[in-house]
Design a protein around this motif. Structure first.
Motif, PDB file in Angstrom:
ATOM      1  N   LEU A 120      31.565  92.394  55.647  1.00  0.00           N
ATOM      2  CA  LEU A 120      32.342  92.526  54.414  1.00  0.00           C
ATOM      3  C   LEU A 120      32.114  91.264  53.601  1.00  0.00           C
ATOM      4  O   LEU A 120      32.375  90.167  54.077  1.00  0.00           O
ATOM      5  CB  LEU A 120      33.825  92.709  54.725  1.00  0.00           C
ATOM      6  CG  LEU A 120      34.774  92.817  53.528  1.00  0.00           C
ATOM      7  CD1 LEU A 120      34.370  93.942  52.592  1.00  0.00           C
ATOM      8  CD2 LEU A 120      36.202  93.002  54.014  1.00  0.00           C
ATOM      9  N   ASP A 149      33.785  89.437  58.635  1.00  0.00           N
ATOM     10  CA  ASP A 149      34.302  89.219  57.282  1.00  0.00           C
ATOM     11  C   ASP A 149      33.874  87.816  56.878  1.00  0.00           C
ATOM     12  O   ASP A 149      34.301  86.838  57.480  1.00  0.00           O
ATOM     13  CB  ASP A 149      35.815  89.358  57.254  1.00  0.00           C
ATOM     14  CG  ASP A 149      36.399  89.258  55.841  1.00  0.00           C
ATOM     15  OD1 ASP A 149      35.687  88.783  54.928  1.00  0.00           O
ATOM     16  OD2 ASP A 149      37.562  89.643  55.664  1.00  0.00           O
ATOM     17  N   VAL A 162      39.063  93.560  62.030  1.00  0.00           N
ATOM     18  CA  VAL A 162      37.987  92.577  61.851  1.00  0.00           C
ATOM     19  C   VAL A 162      37.563  92.033  63.208  1.00  0.00           C
ATOM     20  O   VAL A 162      38.395  91.571  63.991  1.00  0.00           O
ATOM     21  CB  VAL A 162      38.447  91.405  60.951  1.00  0.00           C
ATOM     22  CG1 VAL A 162      37.340  90.375  60.793  1.00  0.00           C
ATOM     23  CG2 VAL A 162      38.906  91.910  59.599  1.00  0.00           C
ATOM     24  N   ASN A 165      36.133  86.566  61.630  1.00  0.00           N
ATOM     25  CA  ASN A 165      36.086  85.966  60.296  1.00  0.00           C
ATOM     26  C   ASN A 165      35.138  84.782  60.359  1.00  0.00           C
ATOM     27  O   ASN A 165      35.331  83.884  61.184  1.00  0.00           O
ATOM     28  CB  ASN A 165      37.477  85.489  59.867  1.00  0.00           C
ATOM     29  CG  ASN A 165      38.376  86.646  59.514  1.00  0.00           C
ATOM     30  OD1 ASN A 165      38.136  87.354  58.552  1.00  0.00           O
ATOM     31  ND2 ASN A 165      39.410  86.842  60.306  1.00  0.00           N
TER      32      ASN A 165
END
Length: 193
Positions: A120, A149, A162, A165
């Protein structure tokens, strides 16, 4: 000699990128995402999974396999090519290479859709995917599952599930490899040239 070796080693590492996730880390992230999907949806009733081509499809299939192991239910998996829905493609009617309307072997009406992609970033691919899904039918809900992400959103889109990150700089890129097409499972961060 030492300077030459160090220079070539650094150049190779920059070209290959820094590995953020290996095979086991990816497997753990997808397993965690799978458990979160079950928990948030209180099971797998009316659930369908749609993977965004290319790597999102393989991640979606892995999540579906894990759901089958855990819940003993086969969750339908679909593939979605969002090229025709992207806001940076302006010649939709004149380009014969662009895919037409998406088609699934199952209905999306009233279903809980889990949309799966590998990375993302700006949010534009996800917006295009939601447009495509809404052209097909009206699901009860759409949730987003992302392996990585990396931030830098241009649209107000947030992932529900997710894997990891990984904050990045604009000059960096996240490269996801999946064994089905890349012969290895890994996530690397590399500098753009």
């Amino acid at each position: 000699m030492k300077i030459w070796f160090a220079f070539n080693l650094e150049r190779k590492l920059v070209g290959l990128g820094k590995e953020i996730m290996d095979t086991m880390a990816m497997k753990r992230a997808l397993t965690r995402i799978t458990y979160e999907i079950i928990e948030r949806n209180r099971g797998v009733d009316d659930l369908v999974i749609i993977g965004i081509k290319t790597r999102g499809v393989f991640l979606a299939q892995r999540i579906a396999e894990r759901l089958k192991q855990l819940e003993n239910v086969e969750v339908p998996v679909g593939e979605l090519n969002v090229t025709a829905y992207r806001d940076d493609v302006h010649q939709l009617d004149t380009d014969p290479k662009l895919p037409g309307k998406p088609n699934f072997a199952f209905s999306l009406e009233g279903k809980k859709v889990i949309l799966v992609d590998d990375v993302l970033y700006t949010g534009r691919t996800i917006r295009a995917a939601m447009d495509a899904i809404m052209d097909i039918g009206r699901p009860k809900r759409i949730n987003l599952a992302i392996l990585v992400d990396r931030g830098h959103r241009e649209l107000p889109i947030r992932a529900d599930f997710v894997g990891k990150n990984i904050p990045t700089a604009q000059n960096e890129k996240i490269e996801v490899s999946v064994s089905e097409i890349d012969e290895e499972d890994s996530v690397k961060i590399v500098n753009r040239k």
